[in-house]
Design an enzyme around this catalytic site. Structure first.
Site, short mmCIF file in Angstrom:
data_model
loop_
_atom_site.label_atom_id
_atom_site.label_comp_id
_atom_site.label_asym_id
_atom_site.label_seq_id
_atom_site.Cartn_x
_atom_site.Cartn_y
_atom_site.Cartn_z
N GLU A 1 -20.92 35.63 27.94
CA GLU A 1 -22.37 35.75 28.17
C GLU A 1 -22.70 35.92 29.64
O GLU A 1 -23.64 36.66 29.98
CB GLU A 1 -23.09 34.50 27.65
CG GLU A 1 -23.05 34.35 26.14
CD GLU A 1 -23.67 33.03 25.68
OE1 GLU A 1 -24.18 32.28 26.53
OE2 GLU A 1 -23.64 32.78 24.47
N HIS B 1 -15.47 32.59 34.86
CA HIS B 1 -15.55 31.13 34.76
C HIS B 1 -14.55 30.64 33.73
O HIS B 1 -14.23 31.34 32.77
CB HIS B 1 -16.96 30.68 34.37
CG HIS B 1 -17.53 31.34 33.16
ND1 HIS B 1 -18.03 32.63 33.17
CD2 HIS B 1 -17.65 30.90 31.88
CE1 HIS B 1 -18.47 32.94 31.95
NE2 HIS B 1 -18.23 31.91 31.15
P1 AMP Z 1 -19.53 32.40 28.29
O1 AMP Z 1 -20.05 32.66 26.91
O2 AMP Z 1 -18.05 32.14 28.33
O3 AMP Z 1 -20.00 33.46 29.27
O4 AMP Z 1 -20.15 31.00 28.73
C1 AMP Z 1 -21.30 30.88 29.50
C2 AMP Z 1 -21.65 29.41 29.54
O5 AMP Z 1 -22.56 29.20 30.59
C3 AMP Z 1 -22.28 28.86 28.26
O6 AMP Z 1 -21.45 27.81 27.74
C4 AMP Z 1 -23.65 28.35 28.73
O7 AMP Z 1 -24.03 27.15 28.09
C5 AMP Z 1 -23.41 28.14 30.22
N1 AMP Z 1 -24.61 28.24 31.06
C6 AMP Z 1 -25.54 29.22 31.07
N2 AMP Z 1 -26.48 28.97 32.00
C7 AMP Z 1 -26.11 27.81 32.61
C8 AMP Z 1 -26.66 27.01 33.66
N3 AMP Z 1 -27.80 27.36 34.28
N4 AMP Z 1 -26.01 25.88 34.02
C9 AMP Z 1 -24.87 25.51 33.39
N5 AMP Z 1 -24.31 26.21 32.40
C10 AMP Z 1 -24.91 27.34 32.01
#
Ligand code: AMP
Length: 128
Positions: A106, A111
């Site tokens: 996402e 990360h």
């Molecule tokens: P991915 O699907 O691997 O890209 O994971 C993105 C992650 O970022 C998800 O688990 C979200 O919950 C997390 N996320 C999105 N926005 C934030 C934020 N502002 N602070 C902390 N985590 C976030």
């Protein structure tokens, strides 16, 4: 800390870039000069920490191919530090990094999800 030139495909306004610039708050867990670790806003386990490089890398492939050896080493040292700081050893933990559309990535800034604090169950959950 030396970083490589920005990837033209990198979106500088993604949410993690904004966290790195201090435009959006985060619950910081640890940082070094190459990485920042903070709590995931939607935790999927009792411990759910995201570790991100300070450099502008879209995903694991981009990071692995473009980051300097020093950045790569310090990034993984940060992951290990967080696992110890969160008392996840010896019980264990899981690292996940989504890369590209099939993974459901996402946020287009590399990360690693560090998950633990309970038995985590199967690697993948499948619908149907
Ligand atoms: P991915 O699907 O691997 O890209 O994971 C993105 C992650 O970022 C998800 O688990 C979200 O919950 C997390 N996320 C999105 N926005 C934030 C934020 N502002 N602070 C902390 N985590 C976030």
């Amino acid at each position: 800390m030396t970083t490589t030139a920005p990837n033209p495909a990198y979106d500088p306004n993604n949410v993690f870039a904004r966290i790195l610039r201090g435009e959006i708050p985060c619950h910081k867990v640890y940082e070094n000069d190459a990485a920042l670790a903070f709590h995931d806003i939607t935790p999927a386990a009792p411990v759910h920490v995201l570790v991100i490089p300070r450099g502008a890398y879209t995903d694991f492939h981009d990071f692995t191919h473009r980051a300097t050896p020093e950045e790569i080493a310090k990034f993984w040292q940060a992951v290990d530090h967080v696992a110890q700081q969160e008392n996840l050893l010896p019980a264990g933990f899981r690292l996940i990094t989504n890369t590209g559309p099939d993974s459901g990535q996402e946020v287009p800034h590399f990360h690693v999800h560090l998950l633990g604090g309970e038995k985590l169950g199967p690697l993948l959950s499948r619908k149907g």
